[in-house]
Design a protein around this motif. Structure first.
Motif, PDB file in Angstrom:
ATOM      1  N   ALA A 156       5.961   8.662  11.444  1.00  0.00           N
ATOM      2  CA  ALA A 156       5.399   8.766  10.188  1.00  0.00           C
ATOM      3  C   ALA A 156       6.004   8.305   8.827  1.00  0.00           C
ATOM      4  O   ALA A 156       7.370   8.330   9.074  1.00  0.00           O
ATOM      5  CB  ALA A 156       5.257  10.440  10.176  1.00  0.00           C
ATOM      6  N   ARG A 165       2.071  10.411   6.082  1.00  0.00           N
ATOM      7  CA  ARG A 165       1.040  10.042   6.970  1.00  0.00           C
ATOM      8  C   ARG A 165       1.206  11.099   8.374  1.00  0.00           C
ATOM      9  O   ARG A 165       2.297  11.205   8.705  1.00  0.00           O
ATOM     10  CB  ARG A 165       0.884   8.911   7.321  1.00  0.00           C
ATOM     11  CG  ARG A 165       0.679   7.976   6.194  1.00  0.00           C
ATOM     12  CD  ARG A 165       0.647   6.348   6.757  1.00  0.00           C
ATOM     13  NE  ARG A 165       1.733   5.960   7.226  1.00  0.00           N
ATOM     14  CZ  ARG A 165       1.982   4.787   7.748  1.00  0.00           C
ATOM     15  NH1 ARG A 165       1.050   3.765   8.035  1.00  0.00           N
ATOM     16  NH2 ARG A 165       3.272   4.491   8.032  1.00  0.00           N
ATOM     17  N   SER A 191      -0.319  10.166  11.834  1.00  0.00           N
ATOM     18  CA  SER A 191      -0.945   9.050  12.469  1.00  0.00           C
ATOM     19  C   SER A 191      -0.993   9.123  14.069  1.00  0.00           C
ATOM     20  O   SER A 191      -0.337   9.954  14.902  1.00  0.00           O
ATOM     21  CB  SER A 191      -0.296   7.621  12.545  1.00  0.00           C
ATOM     22  OG  SER A 191       1.249   7.652  12.862  1.00  0.00           O
ATOM     23  N   LYS A 245      -4.591   5.281  13.630  1.00  0.00           N
ATOM     24  CA  LYS A 245      -5.148   5.655  12.393  1.00  0.00           C
ATOM     25  C   LYS A 245      -4.703   7.286  12.044  1.00  0.00           C
ATOM     26  O   LYS A 245      -3.957   7.694  12.874  1.00  0.00           O
ATOM     27  CB  LYS A 245      -6.878   5.686  12.744  1.00  0.00           C
ATOM     28  CG  LYS A 245      -7.368   4.364  12.903  1.00  0.00           C
ATOM     29  CD  LYS A 245      -8.865   4.392  13.169  1.00  0.00           C
ATOM     30  CE  LYS A 245      -9.448   3.043  13.208  1.00  0.00           C
ATOM     31  NZ  LYS A 245     -10.782   2.842  12.879  1.00  0.00           N
ATOM     32  N   CYS A 246      -5.100   7.434  10.879  1.00  0.00           N
ATOM     33  CA  CYS A 246      -4.372   8.519  10.060  1.00  0.00           C
ATOM     34  C   CYS A 246      -5.202   9.806  10.302  1.00  0.00           C
ATOM     35  O   CYS A 246      -6.488   9.734  10.115  1.00  0.00           O
ATOM     36  CB  CYS A 246      -4.048   8.150   8.732  1.00  0.00           C
ATOM     37  SG  CYS A 246      -2.457   7.070   8.667  1.00  0.00           S
ATOM     38  N   ASP A 305      -7.053  12.266   7.958  1.00  0.00           N
ATOM     39  CA  ASP A 305      -7.482  11.774   6.622  1.00  0.00           C
ATOM     40  C   ASP A 305      -8.420  13.272   6.111  1.00  0.00           C
ATOM     41  O   ASP A 305      -9.192  13.784   6.864  1.00  0.00           O
ATOM     42  CB  ASP A 305      -8.395  10.840   6.753  1.00  0.00           C
ATOM     43  CG  ASP A 305      -9.019  10.241   5.364  1.00  0.00           C
ATOM     44  OD1 ASP A 305      -8.373   9.356   4.909  1.00  0.00           O
ATOM     45  OD2 ASP A 305      -9.976  10.780   5.092  1.00  0.00           O
ATOM     46  N   ASP A 350      -8.755   4.892   8.898  1.00  0.00           N
ATOM     47  CA  ASP A 350      -7.772   3.541   8.789  1.00  0.00           C
ATOM     48  C   ASP A 350      -6.821   4.389   7.788  1.00  0.00           C
ATOM     49  O   ASP A 350      -7.127   4.892   6.832  1.00  0.00           O
ATOM     50  CB  ASP A 350      -8.173   2.396   8.434  1.00  0.00           C
ATOM     51  CG  ASP A 350      -9.202   1.923   9.365  1.00  0.00           C
ATOM     52  OD1 ASP A 350      -9.035   2.038  10.324  1.00  0.00           O
ATOM     53  OD2 ASP A 350     -10.258   1.163   8.805  1.00  0.00           O
ATOM     54  N   CYS A 351      -5.396   3.972   8.171  1.00  0.00           N
ATOM     55  CA  CYS A 351      -4.308   4.285   7.383  1.00  0.00           C
ATOM     56  C   CYS A 351      -4.373   3.778   6.028  1.00  0.00           C
ATOM     57  O   CYS A 351      -4.364   2.232   6.015  1.00  0.00           O
ATOM     58  CB  CYS A 351      -3.003   4.416   7.890  1.00  0.00           C
ATOM     59  SG  CYS A 351      -2.843   5.495   9.364  1.00  0.00           S
ATOM     60  N   ASN A 352      -4.564   4.273   4.930  1.00  0.00           N
ATOM     61  CA  ASN A 352      -4.712   3.585   3.408  1.00  0.00           C
ATOM     62  C   ASN A 352      -3.452   4.130   2.367  1.00  0.00           C
ATOM     63  O   ASN A 352      -3.659   3.674   1.207  1.00  0.00           O
ATOM     64  CB  ASN A 352      -6.014   3.772   3.046  1.00  0.00           C
ATOM     65  CG  ASN A 352      -6.402   4.971   2.922  1.00  0.00           C
ATOM     66  OD1 ASN A 352      -5.739   5.880   2.460  1.00  0.00           O
ATOM     67  ND2 ASN A 352      -7.711   5.335   3.328  1.00  0.00           N
ATOM     68  N   GLN A 387      -4.450  11.230   2.718  1.00  0.00           N
ATOM     69  CA  GLN A 387      -3.582  11.174   3.971  1.00  0.00           C
ATOM     70  C   GLN A 387      -2.295  11.523   3.830  1.00  0.00           C
ATOM     71  O   GLN A 387      -1.371  11.325   4.592  1.00  0.00           O
ATOM     72  CB  GLN A 387      -3.673   9.822   4.624  1.00  0.00           C
ATOM     73  CG  GLN A 387      -5.179   9.232   4.886  1.00  0.00           C
ATOM     74  CD  GLN A 387      -5.318   7.808   5.280  1.00  0.00           C
ATOM     75  OE1 GLN A 387      -4.366   7.235   5.338  1.00  0.00           O
ATOM     76  NE2 GLN A 387      -6.593   7.290   5.599  1.00  0.00           N
ATOM     77  N   ARG A 388      -1.805  12.140   2.600  1.00  0.00           N
ATOM     78  CA  ARG A 388      -0.488  12.684   2.271  1.00  0.00           C
ATOM     79  C   ARG A 388      -0.291  14.055   2.806  1.00  0.00           C
ATOM     80  O   ARG A 388      -0.844  15.037   1.961  1.00  0.00           O
ATOM     81  CB  ARG A 388      -0.140  12.250   1.038  1.00  0.00           C
ATOM     82  CG  ARG A 388       1.263  12.207   0.809  1.00  0.00           C
ATOM     83  CD  ARG A 388       1.565  12.169  -0.947  1.00  0.00           C
ATOM     84  NE  ARG A 388       1.236  10.710  -1.190  1.00  0.00           N
ATOM     85  CZ  ARG A 388       2.222   9.746  -0.949  1.00  0.00           C
ATOM     86  NH1 ARG A 388       3.266   9.745  -0.524  1.00  0.00           N
ATOM     87  NH2 ARG A 388       1.815   8.328  -1.301  1.00  0.00           N
ATOM     88  N   TRP A 390       0.649  12.882  17.966  1.00  0.00           N
ATOM     89  CA  TRP A 390       0.555  12.671  16.359  1.00  0.00           C
ATOM     90  C   TRP A 390       2.025  12.242  16.131  1.00  0.00           C
ATOM     91  O   TRP A 390       2.775  12.899  16.501  1.00  0.00           O
ATOM     92  CB  TRP A 390       0.245  13.610  15.796  1.00  0.00           C
ATOM     93  CG  TRP A 390      -1.241  14.403  16.314  1.00  0.00           C
ATOM     94  CD1 TRP A 390      -1.656  15.267  17.054  1.00  0.00           C
ATOM     95  CD2 TRP A 390      -2.545  13.547  15.798  1.00  0.00           C
ATOM     96  NE1 TRP A 390      -2.986  15.353  17.201  1.00  0.00           N
ATOM     97  CE2 TRP A 390      -3.547  14.305  16.451  1.00  0.00           C
ATOM     98  CE3 TRP A 390      -2.793  12.662  14.956  1.00  0.00           C
ATOM     99  CZ2 TRP A 390      -4.738  14.080  16.169  1.00  0.00           C
ATOM    100  CZ3 TRP A 390      -4.173  12.280  14.682  1.00  0.00           C
ATOM    101  CH2 TRP A 390      -5.171  12.799  15.324  1.00  0.00           C
TER     102      TRP A 390
END
Length: 380
Positions: A39, A43, A45, A50-51, A53, A69-71, A76-77, A162
């Motif tokens: 991580a 995130r 993940s 992927k994350c 979200d 998708d992780c962005n 996603q924080r 995760w």
């Protein structure tokens, strides 16, 4: 009313077996999936890289939590502030309608301190809700953007794995379980696929002092002692239920005021310490907050619950001994006292030295795997 020690009433001889199919399936999953990346930036993940979200980056109550998708966005924080919650956008990861059933969806909601907002990040990379005894799960194992997240019975599969940010104390075992998954697999190379490592680590939240008290040496000795005894009880974690079905009707004590609501033959031995008798199912269920008297089959259907019943006995019951097995190890009374507490009336004081030796040998093997001395007073 005091409990009759469950373990001394169980048959000791069981035939060993192993499903080749279970081993093949495990090998396929090992080949197809790798552990998620570490991580970063808050995130969480998982499947497909992927994350976790928050849909639309909205902090409105009831906003769905999904895979995407992780962005690097605030949606996603996530943070784990140390109170058992998992938070984003100022709100908490929450199970819809406080559900505990497989398939209950998760969402964002005002932090309320309720059990449906409590999570444990295990050393096996599971995110577990202790009340439901279930894992955060990607629905249908889909990697499509927008796939909803839910809770589901912990299975150890990749859609429940995760990589999360630092817990800040939210994990009751912040240093991780002293037995790694690879060491666990080394200890139980022929185990039944039911007895998952993730199920064991998910169960640790019920008794956070287990294998987490005293020095690193004591922690490892206790873990080895517990696993050595359950190995003996289950033929190497092969048997989930008692093999002698003729005994099944014998474990109902109708003199108890609550009787046997699940049926005369429903309280046979199950799980890592082969929980049996209606009064033991009642006592364990009351301690764990699970209706095991009404539904004892949970112990053979849910790995985390099965492990919790073993930990319940280990941490709270003296059995035919004078101390709990947990206290025997953390107070350095020795492995022999754990044998006495589990089956001393049938094995100790020269009654069955071969069975005692079997337990001791397994304990010595497991301490060697963990790289720790076994200590003294090994026999009873």
């Amino acid at each position: 009313m005091s409990l009759i020690p469950l373990a001394r009433l169980l048959p000791r001889r069981r035939s060993l077996g192993r499903s080749a199919a279970a081993l093949a399936i495990a090998a396929v999953f090992t080949a197809l999936f790798t552990a998620p990346a570490q991580a970063a930036d808050g995130r969480i993940s998982g499947l497909g890289g992927k994350c976790v979200d928050v849909a639309g980056a909205s902090n409105a109550n009831g906003t769905p939590v999904q895979l995407y998708d992780c962005n690097g966005s605030n949606a996603q924080r996530w943070s784990l502030p140390g109170d058992g919650t998992v938070r984003a956008l100022g709100k908490c990861l929450d199970i819809v309608d406080r559900g505990t059933a497989d398939g209950s969806l998760v969402q964002l909601w005002d932090c309320a301190g309720t059990p449906n907002q409590q999570w444990v990040v295990s050393g096996a990379n599971d995110i577990v809700n202790p009340q439901a005894n279930k894992c955060l799960d990607v629905r249908d194992r889909s990697t499509a953007n927008g796939t909803r997240l839910q809770i589901w019975t912990c299975s150890g599969q990749s859609n429940q794995k995760w990589s999360a940010p630092g817990s800040g104390g939210g994990d009751p075992q912040p240093g991780g379980f002293v037995v790694s998954e690879s060491q666990f697999n080394q200890m139980f190379p022929g185990r039944n696929s039911f007895y998952t490592y993730s199920g064991l680590t998910a169960a640790l939240s019920a008794y956070p002092g287990f294998a987490n008290t005293g020095s690193d040496t004591v922690k490892k000795q206790e873990a080895a002692a517990f696993l050595a005894n359950v190995s003996h009880e289950t033929g190497g974690l092969v048997h989930v239920v008692e093999q002698n079905t003729a005994n099944y009707p014998h474990y109902c004590d109708w003199s108890q005021p609550y009787g046997c609501p699940a049926g005369q033959a429903a309280y046979y031995g199950r799980g890592p310490i082969q929980l049996s008798w209606n009064f033991n199912y009642k006592a364990a269920g009351d301690a764990l907050g699970i209706d095991l008297l009404g539904n004892p089959w949970q112990v053979e259907q849910n790995a985390a619950i099965a492990w919790k019943t073993g930990l319940w006995y280990w941490n709270t019951q003296n059995g035919p001994g004078t101390m709990t097995p947990h206290n025997a190890m953390v107070n350095q009374a020795g492995f022999g006292q754990t044998i006495r507490s589990i089956n001393g009336s049938l094995e100790c004081d020269g009654k069955n030295p071969a069975q005692v030796q079997s337990r001791v040998t397994k304990y010595q093997q497991f301490t060697q795997i963990l790289g720790v001395a076994p200590g003294g007073n090994l026999y009873c």
